[in-house]
Write an enzyme that holds these catalytic residues in place. Structure first.
Site, PDB file in Angstrom:
ATOM      1  CE1 TYR A  80      -4.125   1.884   0.389  1.00  0.00           C
ATOM      2  CE2 TYR A  80      -2.607   3.414   1.441  1.00  0.00           C
ATOM      3  CZ  TYR A  80      -3.831   3.153   0.851  1.00  0.00           C
ATOM      4  OH  TYR A  80      -4.741   4.162   0.707  1.00  0.00           O
TER       5      TYR A  80
ATOM      6  CE  LYS B  57      -3.334   9.912 -24.496  1.00  0.00           C
ATOM      7  NZ  LYS B  57      -4.185   9.934 -23.298  1.00  0.00           N
TER       8      LYS B  57
ATOM      9  CG  PHE C 229     -15.859  13.691 -27.164  1.00  0.00           C
ATOM     10  CD1 PHE C 229     -15.700  14.834 -26.397  1.00  0.00           C
ATOM     11  CD2 PHE C 229     -14.976  12.642 -26.976  1.00  0.00           C
ATOM     12  CE1 PHE C 229     -14.674  14.916 -25.457  1.00  0.00           C
ATOM     13  CE2 PHE C 229     -13.948  12.719 -26.054  1.00  0.00           C
ATOM     14  CZ  PHE C 229     -13.809  13.862 -25.287  1.00  0.00           C
TER      15      PHE C 229
ATOM     16  CG  PHE D  20      -6.754  17.208 -24.673  1.00  0.00           C
ATOM     17  CD1 PHE D  20      -6.857  16.721 -25.963  1.00  0.00           C
ATOM     18  CD2 PHE D  20      -7.080  16.372 -23.620  1.00  0.00           C
ATOM     19  CE1 PHE D  20      -7.281  15.417 -26.201  1.00  0.00           C
ATOM     20  CE2 PHE D  20      -7.494  15.065 -23.852  1.00  0.00           C
ATOM     21  CZ  PHE D  20      -7.592  14.583 -25.145  1.00  0.00           C
ATOM     22  CB  THR D  21     -11.585  16.861 -24.549  1.00  0.00           C
ATOM     23  OG1 THR D  21     -10.689  15.754 -24.445  1.00  0.00           O
ATOM     24  CG2 THR D  21     -11.896  17.118 -26.016  1.00  0.00           C
TER      25      THR D  21
ATOM     26  NE  ARG E 295     -11.125  14.480 -30.338  1.00  0.00           N
ATOM     27  CZ  ARG E 295     -11.028  14.106 -29.059  1.00  0.00           C
ATOM     28  NH1 ARG E 295      -9.857  13.848 -28.520  1.00  0.00           N
ATOM     29  NH2 ARG E 295     -12.089  14.007 -28.307  1.00  0.00           N
TER      30      ARG E 295
ATOM     31  CG  ASP F 210      -0.996  17.446 -21.826  1.00  0.00           C
ATOM     32  OD1 ASP F 210      -0.351  16.376 -21.695  1.00  0.00           O
ATOM     33  OD2 ASP F 210      -2.209  17.467 -22.079  1.00  0.00           O
TER      34      ASP F 210
HETATM   35  O1  PLI Z   1      -6.818   9.873 -21.069  1.00  0.00           O
HETATM   36  P1  PLI Z   1      -5.999  10.389 -19.919  1.00  0.00           P
HETATM   37  O2  PLI Z   1      -6.843  10.815 -18.756  1.00  0.00           O
HETATM   38  O3  PLI Z   1      -4.914   9.466 -19.532  1.00  0.00           O
HETATM   39  O4  PLI Z   1      -5.209  11.690 -20.446  1.00  0.00           O
HETATM   40  C1  PLI Z   1      -5.864  12.847 -20.797  1.00  0.00           C
HETATM   41  C2  PLI Z   1      -5.089  13.571 -21.862  1.00  0.00           C
HETATM   42  C3  PLI Z   1      -4.405  14.693 -21.536  1.00  0.00           C
HETATM   43  N1  PLI Z   1      -3.705  15.382 -22.488  1.00  0.00           N
HETATM   44  C4  PLI Z   1      -3.653  14.988 -23.779  1.00  0.00           C
HETATM   45  C5  PLI Z   1      -2.881  15.789 -24.758  1.00  0.00           C
HETATM   46  C6  PLI Z   1      -4.323  13.854 -24.164  1.00  0.00           C
HETATM   47  O5  PLI Z   1      -4.247  13.473 -25.426  1.00  0.00           O
HETATM   48  C7  PLI Z   1      -5.092  13.097 -23.197  1.00  0.00           C
HETATM   49  C8  PLI Z   1      -5.860  11.984 -23.569  1.00  0.00           C
HETATM   50  N2  PLI Z   1      -6.045  11.689 -24.835  1.00  0.00           N
HETATM   51  C9  PLI Z   1      -6.820  10.775 -25.369  1.00  0.00           C
HETATM   52  C10 PLI Z   1      -7.680   9.868 -24.575  1.00  0.00           C
HETATM   53  C11 PLI Z   1      -6.832  10.685 -26.806  1.00  0.00           C
HETATM   54  O6  PLI Z   1      -7.515   9.804 -27.350  1.00  0.00           O
HETATM   55  O7  PLI Z   1      -6.141  11.497 -27.442  1.00  0.00           O
END
Ligand code: PLI
Length: 466
Positions: free
Chosen positions: A73, A259, A450, A125-126, A383, A216
Site C-alpha cells: 500500500y 501515450k 463526444f 484539450f478536452t 475531433r 502537458d
Molecule cells: O486519457 P488520460 O486521462 O490518460 O489523459 C488525458 C489527456 C491529456 N492530455 C492529452 C494531450 C491527451 O491526449 C489526453 C488523452 N487523450 C486521449 C484519450 C486521446 O484519445 O487522445
C-alpha cells in the site's frame, strides 16, 4: 545512392486475432452504437484507430517488469523506480502517480485555479479544459494562427503566439492568469509540435510576469523527435537532452502515461515547487490513492518506468512516427484533404473539406468516422464540433476552425499492411463521398459529450448510402 529502407526495431512475439465482419454486421453495430464510434464494442472493430491512448503494445521487458510488482500500500519499490526515471528523463523533482492523465489534471486544476481565473494555452484539450472549467477557470487559446489552418506547412504549429499571450496578460493582468498550459505535441491541432526556441521565449515572458507554466507532457517525447528533425541546431542531440530542455522551461507537468510512456494505464503529476508538491501529495490521497501509488498497482508503475526508458530511444520513435507518415503519404497521394504536415500520433482528416455537402450543424466529422467504420471496420474518432461541446456561458454549440477525423495509430501494434487497408478505405470513401449522410443528436450528455452522445442520420437509416 541506392535506396536503403529501415523497418520496425522489434519483432512480434504474440498475436491477437481480429474478427472480420460483413458490411451488414457493421451497419447494425454502428446503428446500435448511436453512430458514435466510442460506443462500438471493440470485438466488432477490425483496425482500431480510435486512439493511441492505452492501446500500445508493451515490450517483453515491460511484461517482465509486471512480475516485479511490489503491491505494498505504501512505499512500493516500483514507485521509487518510477520517481527515479521521471527525474532522470523529464527532470522534475517531485513525482506523484495518478491513475491516468486526467487524474493529474484534476489535482493541478484544483490546486492552482481560483474561480474567474484564466488559463492560457496552445489550443485546448478536452479533459484538461473540462477540469479547468469545473473549478471555475476559463481557457484562452494563444496558439499561432497557422495551427488553425489545415494547409499551413508550418513546422511547429504548436507554437505559442507571443503577441496573443502578451495581450491576454495586458487584458486580464498576470495575477488573474492561473498558469500557462502548454501541450507538446498539440493533440487537437493534429499532433503538431512546439519548438524549443518558442517555448524558451514563452518561458522568459512568463517568468518576467511571474506566471507559472505547466506542460502537458503526454506526447512530449514525440515532440522532442520533431525538434530533432526540424529545429536548427538540434539534429545531433538525443531525444533525452531535448526532452529535458523542454521540461526545464516549465514548472511541472501532467502526464498521461498511456501515450508516450507505452503503458495501458497510468499517469503522473510532476512538480518542482516543494510547497505545491506537498499540497498535491495531500490532495491525491482524496481522489486517487496514497501518494506512492496514486490509483496504480505497483506493476503498473514498473511498466511505466520501463516504458519511459524505451520511449526516448530514437529508433523506436522513428518507427512510431514513420508509420504515421507512411499512412499520411498514401492518403496525400490519394488526394485526401488532411492536416499538413502530418503530426505525431495520427492522421487528421479534414472532414469539412472531405464532405463539403454537409453543413457543420450535421457534424461532418462524426458522419465520416461512422461511414469509415461501415466501409471497412476501421474505427476512427471525431475531433470537431462534437468534441468541442457547448460554450459554458451561452450554451451554444462551438464550431472550431478544425472539423477533423483522427486516425490514431497505437504504438507497436499494427503493420504496414493495416495502414494500406486503412488508406484504401478512406480513398474509396472519398470517391463515394456524396453517399455519406449527416447526423443529428438523439442524446447529448452534459460533460465531454463526444464520449457518450448518440446520433441518427438526418435522413434515412444509414450513414453511408448503398
Ligand atoms: O486519457 P488520460 O486521462 O490518460 O489523459 C488525458 C489527456 C491529456 N492530455 C492529452 C494531450 C491527451 O491526449 C489526453 C488523452 N487523450 C486521449 C484519450 C486521446 O484519445 O487522445
Amino acid at each position: 545512392m541506392p535506396k536503403r529502407s529501415w523497418a520496425e526495431p522489434f519483432k512480434i512475439k504474440m498475436v491477437e486475432h481480429l474478427r472480420m465482419t460483413t458490411r451488414e454486421e457493421r451497419e447494425r453495430a454502428i446503428a446500435e452504437a448511436g453512430f458514435n464510434t466510442f460506443l462500438l464494442r471493440s470485438a466488432d472493430v477490425y483496425i482500431d484507430l480510435l486512439t493511441d491512448s492505452g492501446t500500445s503494445a508493451m515490450s517483453d521487458r515491460q511484461w517482465a517488469g509486471m512480475m516485479l510488482g511490489d503491491e505494498a500500500y505504501a512505499g512500493s519499490a516500483n514507485f521509487y523506480h518510477l520517481e527515479e526515471v521521471v527525474r532522470r528523463y523529464y527532470g522534475y523533482q517531485h513525482v506523484i502517480p495518478t491513475h491516468q492523465g486526467r487524474g493529474a489534471e484534476h489535482i493541478l486544476s484544483r490546486l492552482c485555479i481560483r474561480p474567474g481565473d484564466i488559463i492560457a494555452g496552445n489550443m485546448y484539450f478536452t479533459t484538461t479544459k473540462a477540469h479547468q472549467e469545473l473549478v471555475g477557470g476559463k481557457f484562452v487559446d494563444v496558439i499561432i494562427d497557422a495551427a488553425h489552418d489545415p494547409d499551413s506547412e508550418h513546422s511547429f504549429k504548436g507554437d505559442i503566439d507571443l503577441g496573443k499571450l502578451q495581450r491576454v496578460i495586458d487584458q486580464f493582468g498576470a495575477t488573474k492568469i492561473a498558469y500557462l498550459c502548454v501541450g507538446a505535441t498539440v493533440n487537437m491541432a493534429g499532433g503538431q509540435p512546439i519548438s524549443l526556441a518558442n517555448l524558451r521565449d514563452v518561458s522568459a515572458l512568463c517568468r518576467k510576469h511571474g506566471i507559472r507554466i505547466f506542460l502537458d507532457a503526454t506526447r512530449a517525447v514525440e515532440n522532442a523527435y520533431f525538434i530533432k528533425l526540424r529545429e536548427p541546431g538540434q539534429a545531433d542531440r538525443t531525444l533525452t537532452d531535448i526532452l529535458r530542455d523542454l521540461c526545464a522551461c516549465t514548472d511541472g507537468c501532467t502526464m498521461s502515461g498511456k501515450k508516450d510512456c507505452l503503458v495501458n494505464i497510468g499517469g503522473f503529476l510532476a512538480l518542482n515547487d516543494d510547497e505545491l508538491a506537498d499540497a498535491a501529495r495531500n490532495m491525491v490521497v482524496l481522489f486517487e490513492g496514497l501518494h506512492t501509488y496514486g490509483g496504480l498497482a505497483g506493476r503498473d508503475m514498473e511498466a511505466m518506468a520501463i516504458g519511459i526508458q524505451e520511449s526516448v530511444d530514437f529508433d523506436h520513435m522513428r518507427a512510431r512516427i514513420g508509420q504515421v507518415e507512411y499512412l499520411g503519404r498514401l492518403l496525400i497521394e490519394g488526394g485526401i484533404p488532411l492536416v499538413r504536415p502530418v503530426g505525431g500520433h495520427g492522421i487528421f482528416l479534414d472532414a469539412a473539406r472531405f464532405l463539403p455537402h454537409l453543413p457543420r450543424e450535421q457534424f461532418p466529422a462524426q458522419s465520416l468516422a461512422a461511414a469509415l467504420y461501415v466501409d471497412s471496420g476501421v474505427r476512427a474518432m471525431e475531433r470537431g464540433a462534437v468534441s468541442a461541446g457547448r460554450d459554458a456561458t451561452t450554451g451554444r454549440n462551438i464550431f472550431p476552425s478544425l472539423e477533423l477525423v483522427r486516425l490514431t495509430i497505437p504504438r507497436r501494434v499494427y503493420t504496414q499492411a493495416h495502414m494500406d487497408v486503412t488508406a484504401e478505405s478512406v480513398i474509396e470513401l472519398h470517391r463515394n463521398r456524396e453517399k455519406i449522410v449527416g447526423l443529428r443528436f438523439t442524446y447529448e450528455p452534459k460533460h465531454l459529450r463526444f464520449f457518450q452522445a448518440r446520433f441518427e442520420p438526418v435522413e434515412g437509416k444509414r450513414v453511408l448510402r448503398v
